[in-house]
Design a protein around this motif. Sequence first.
Motif, PDB file in Angstrom:
ATOM      1  N   LYS A   2       2.151  -2.057   4.618  1.00 12.27           N
ATOM      2  CA  LYS A   2       2.420  -0.617   4.610  1.00 12.27           C
ATOM      3  C   LYS A   2       3.825  -0.362   5.129  1.00 12.27           C
ATOM      4  CE  LYS A   2      -2.113  -0.648   6.374  1.00 12.27           C
ATOM      5  NZ  LYS A   2      -2.978  -0.274   7.451  1.00 12.27           N
ATOM      6  N   GLU A  51      -5.309   1.332  -8.459  1.00 14.30           N
ATOM      7  CA  GLU A  51      -6.362   1.722  -7.521  1.00 14.30           C
ATOM      8  C   GLU A  51      -6.751   0.439  -6.778  1.00 14.30           C
ATOM      9  OE1 GLU A  51      -7.610   4.618  -6.740  1.00 14.30           O
ATOM     10  OE2 GLU A  51      -6.522   5.756  -8.278  1.00 14.30           O
ATOM     11  N   ALA A  82      -0.092   4.154   5.579  1.00 16.10           N
ATOM     12  CA  ALA A  82       0.288   3.982   4.191  1.00 16.10           C
ATOM     13  C   ALA A  82       1.791   3.841   4.058  1.00 16.10           C
ATOM     14  CB  ALA A  82      -0.196   5.173   3.354  1.00 16.10           C
ATOM     15  N   LEU A 114       0.867  -1.167   0.000  1.00 12.06           N
ATOM     16  CA  LEU A 114       0.000   0.000   0.000  1.00 12.06           C
ATOM     17  C   LEU A 114       0.908   1.223   0.000  1.00 12.06           C
ATOM     18  CD1 LEU A 114      -2.744   1.415   0.248  1.00 12.06           C
ATOM     19  CD2 LEU A 114      -2.555   1.130   2.729  1.00 12.06           C
ATOM     20  N   SER A 171       1.817   5.431  -0.196  1.00 17.66           N
ATOM     21  CA  SER A 171       1.283   6.605   0.508  1.00 17.66           C
ATOM     22  C   SER A 171       0.192   7.288  -0.302  1.00 17.66           C
ATOM     23  CB  SER A 171       2.390   7.596   0.853  1.00 17.66           C
ATOM     24  OG  SER A 171       3.022   8.062  -0.314  1.00 17.66           O
ATOM     25  N   SER A 172       0.193   7.080  -1.599  1.00 14.23           N
ATOM     26  CA  SER A 172      -0.842   7.638  -2.477  1.00 14.23           C
ATOM     27  C   SER A 172      -2.181   6.931  -2.306  1.00 14.23           C
ATOM     28  CB  SER A 172      -0.396   7.502  -3.931  1.00 14.23           C
ATOM     29  OG  SER A 172      -0.229   6.124  -4.254  1.00 14.23           O
ATOM     30  N   GLY A 173      -2.183   5.788  -1.612  1.00 16.46           N
ATOM     31  CA  GLY A 173      -3.387   4.971  -1.500  1.00 16.46           C
ATOM     32  C   GLY A 173      -3.450   3.887  -2.559  1.00 16.46           C
TER      33      GLY A 173
END
Length: 194
Positions: free
Chosen positions: A185, A169, A192, A22, A24-26
């Motif tokens: 993460k 995504e 994230a 995952l 940091s941008s998601g």
Amino acid sequence: MTPEEVTAVLEQTGALLKGHFLLSSGLHSDRYVQCALALSQTGVAMFLGGALARRCATGHVDLVAGPALGGIVIAHETARGLGVPCIFAERADGVMTFRRGFRVEPGQRVVIVEDVITTGKSVREVAALVLAAGAEVAGFGCIADRSRGGAALPAPMAALVALDFQAYEPAACPLCRAGGPPPVKPGSRPGAGS
């Protein structure tokens, strides 16, 4: 230093990871660059920072700034290579800010350095702080550019290597669809990775 040499350094230091991550941008990815593993070796950090300093030295630079946490070491080593001071910005209540007495003076030319740039969110936040102080963003630098040209930064970016890793995504992530373990993460931002 060629991109191939940078990739070799990242591989030799165990900084190039494979799995389900995952960012940091998601977004999700099957590849991750944990530059902290490379930068933990002082000689490697100095080598990468010196190489980045040579790429960022496209005019007079007064200061290097990096976002905490990933940008601190490489920003410092880049500043060392440029012979200028280094500061970092960090999040306070979720907002990027300069603390610890760090200041940007009006008119200074500032290079913003991060370890890995994917979406450019953190470095754009630091750039906003620099501009709000009346200083100029002279450019951006990073060890690894994962943006695929999509970071939309307001000044030129120098990268030691461009990594063309796929990012998805969450709803379109093939690793999630395959029913594997949830993403890990590994980054510094709560909730994230980088």
